[in-house]
Design a protein around this motif. Sequence first.
Motif: not given
Length: 229
Positions: A77, A80-81, A84, A88, A158, A161-162, A165-166
């Motif tokens: 997690s 992944a953040i 992200v 960005e 976004l 992207n999320i 990424a996850f």
Amino acid sequence: MENLESWKDLLNPEFYIQMGGFWLILFIIFAETGLFVGFFLPGDSLLFVSGIYAVEIIKETFGSTGSDFLDTTILASTVAIAAVIGNEVGYWFGVKAGPALYKKEDTFLFKKKYLFQAHDFFEQHGALAVIMARFLPVVRTFTPIVAGIVKMDKKRFLIDNIIGAFLWSFSLIFAGHYLDALFKNQFDIDLKAHLEVIIIIIVLITTVPIIAKFFFGKKKEEAATENEN
């Protein structure tokens, strides 16, 4: 703690885990897309190997939760953040300074051809490019910049992207963690003792599509040129 012995260590994910652990992993994942010079960093193999060491990494950083699954989830997690945020920043950079990159001369850390490859990939796959690029070295570094250059809708970017990424983080980190457990339990094989082979396999899997695309793309261009003549 190990010291940097050669440039090859920079391509070895285990080196980063031993040198800086959790926080260095997050920085590298951020840098791979947030800093366009990060294309040479070992993103895919770093996540897979981090999954193998997930419990140790979380234990040394925060203390173990007592659950392998929860420790691995925390690592996946946070990675992944970081991914992200990196994308960005790459998008913002593309909006603000991206067009100037097309005029920038090639350097050791920057090759204009990578920008064109990412642009072609983006044009071919549209919004899905942001998700798909996560699984392609080099392309994932420049895709958010190209998305910023072409002014892709911020909300759409976004969301993709999320998702990307996850998917990227959880698939590779959990694969590393549970494949390591599977090989230990079923075949008495410790993947930590075979990391060099694993890294080579991951590099081949992730780079073959790019090489194939480049090779066949050249063939199509040559065929088109011959037809025009």
